[in-house]
Design a protein around this motif. Structure first.
Motif, mmCIF file in Angstrom:
data_model
loop_
_atom_site.group_PDB
_atom_site.id
_atom_site.type_symbol
_atom_site.label_atom_id
_atom_site.label_comp_id
_atom_site.label_asym_id
_atom_site.label_seq_id
_atom_site.Cartn_x
_atom_site.Cartn_y
_atom_site.Cartn_z
ATOM 1 N N GLY A 1 15.813 -29.212 -32.542
ATOM 2 C CA GLY A 1 15.790 -30.666 -32.461
ATOM 3 C C GLY A 1 17.115 -31.286 -32.848
ATOM 4 O O GLY A 1 17.618 -32.184 -32.174
ATOM 5 N N PHE A 2 17.697 -30.825 -33.955
ATOM 6 C CA PHE A 2 18.984 -31.375 -34.388
ATOM 7 C C PHE A 2 20.100 -31.041 -33.406
ATOM 8 O O PHE A 2 20.953 -31.881 -33.102
ATOM 9 C CB PHE A 2 19.352 -30.874 -35.787
ATOM 10 C CG PHE A 2 18.491 -31.460 -36.860
ATOM 11 C CD1 PHE A 2 18.192 -32.816 -36.880
ATOM 12 C CD2 PHE A 2 17.958 -30.658 -37.850
ATOM 13 C CE1 PHE A 2 17.388 -33.354 -37.870
ATOM 14 C CE2 PHE A 2 17.158 -31.187 -38.848
ATOM 15 C CZ PHE A 2 16.877 -32.538 -38.855
ATOM 16 N N LEU A 3 20.074 -29.830 -32.887
ATOM 17 C CA LEU A 3 21.071 -29.442 -31.884
ATOM 18 C C LEU A 3 20.892 -30.270 -30.607
ATOM 19 O O LEU A 3 21.867 -30.755 -30.031
ATOM 20 C CB LEU A 3 20.963 -27.951 -31.576
ATOM 21 C CG LEU A 3 21.985 -27.397 -30.588
ATOM 22 C CD1 LEU A 3 23.386 -27.502 -31.180
ATOM 23 C CD2 LEU A 3 21.659 -25.951 -30.264
ATOM 24 N N GLY B 1 17.237 -36.416 -27.202
ATOM 25 C CA GLY B 1 17.548 -35.010 -27.467
ATOM 26 C C GLY B 1 16.774 -34.447 -28.639
ATOM 27 O O GLY B 1 16.350 -33.289 -28.624
ATOM 28 N N LEU B 2 16.561 -35.263 -29.666
ATOM 29 C CA LEU B 2 15.818 -34.824 -30.841
ATOM 30 C C LEU B 2 14.373 -34.491 -30.484
ATOM 31 O O LEU B 2 13.858 -33.428 -30.835
ATOM 32 C CB LEU B 2 15.863 -35.893 -31.926
ATOM 33 C CG LEU B 2 15.147 -35.578 -33.223
ATOM 34 C CD1 LEU B 2 15.895 -34.490 -33.964
ATOM 35 C CD2 LEU B 2 15.043 -36.818 -34.079
ATOM 36 N N TRP B 3 13.727 -35.384 -29.751
ATOM 37 C CA TRP B 3 12.339 -35.141 -29.360
ATOM 38 C C TRP B 3 12.234 -33.952 -28.420
ATOM 39 O O TRP B 3 11.377 -33.077 -28.599
ATOM 40 C CB TRP B 3 11.737 -36.380 -28.686
ATOM 41 C CG TRP B 3 11.316 -37.397 -29.673
ATOM 42 C CD1 TRP B 3 11.940 -38.575 -29.955
ATOM 43 C CD2 TRP B 3 10.176 -37.348 -30.540
ATOM 44 N NE1 TRP B 3 11.272 -39.239 -30.937
ATOM 45 C CE2 TRP B 3 10.173 -38.512 -31.310
ATOM 46 C CE3 TRP B 3 9.165 -36.412 -30.727
ATOM 47 C CZ2 TRP B 3 9.200 -38.769 -32.262
ATOM 48 C CZ3 TRP B 3 8.193 -36.672 -31.675
ATOM 49 C CH2 TRP B 3 8.217 -37.839 -32.424
ATOM 50 N N THR B 4 13.078 -33.913 -27.420
ATOM 51 C CA THR B 4 13.024 -32.822 -26.451
ATOM 52 C C THR B 4 13.320 -31.477 -27.119
ATOM 53 O O THR B 4 12.616 -30.490 -26.899
ATOM 54 C CB THR B 4 14.026 -33.069 -25.306
ATOM 55 O OG1 THR B 4 13.746 -34.343 -24.732
ATOM 56 C CG2 THR B 4 13.939 -31.995 -24.249
ATOM 57 N N GLY B 5 14.362 -31.454 -27.941
ATOM 58 C CA GLY B 5 14.717 -30.213 -28.625
ATOM 59 C C GLY B 5 13.643 -29.727 -29.568
ATOM 60 O O GLY B 5 13.374 -28.524 -29.666
ATOM 61 N N THR B 6 13.002 -30.657 -30.282
ATOM 62 C CA THR B 6 11.954 -30.262 -31.212
ATOM 63 C C THR B 6 10.746 -29.677 -30.483
ATOM 64 O O THR B 6 10.194 -28.649 -30.886
ATOM 65 C CB THR B 6 11.522 -31.469 -32.073
ATOM 66 O OG1 THR B 6 12.666 -31.971 -32.760
ATOM 67 C CG2 THR B 6 10.472 -31.076 -33.077
#
Length: 84
Positions: free
Chosen positions: A17-19, A63-68
């Motif tokens: 998520g952070f990435l 990006g945070l939501w998608t990555g998580t």
């Protein structure tokens, strides 16, 4: 075993998520800054100052939501039990 699986999935999801938030912010900033390319130098800098916060916020959130979500899926897939 359940605690280790939960910790592993959580760690992979948060890291992903952070990435994803960082990469999403950078990509969205790059895409939004192209709107300012046809301005003169002073207006170009002002345009970039006005566009940067919104673009970074939008891209980072997405990006945070998608990555998580993807990280949780991958973490769960990697730590699932195999049927014997």
């Amino acid at each position: 075993m359940t605690k280790n699986r939960t910790l592993t999935c959580t760690f992979v999801a948060l890291l992903s998520g952070f990435l994803g938030g960082y990469i999403g912010g950078q990509i969205t900033l790059s895409l939004h800054s192209h709107k300012c390319q046809n301005q003169t130098w002073g207006l170009k800098e002002m345009c970039n100052v006005l566009i940067t916060p919104g673009a970074v916020w939008q891209g980072s959130t997405t990006g945070l939501w998608t990555g998580t979500v993807l990280g949780a899926f991958v973490g769960g897939s990697l730590t699932r039990r195999t049927q014997e």
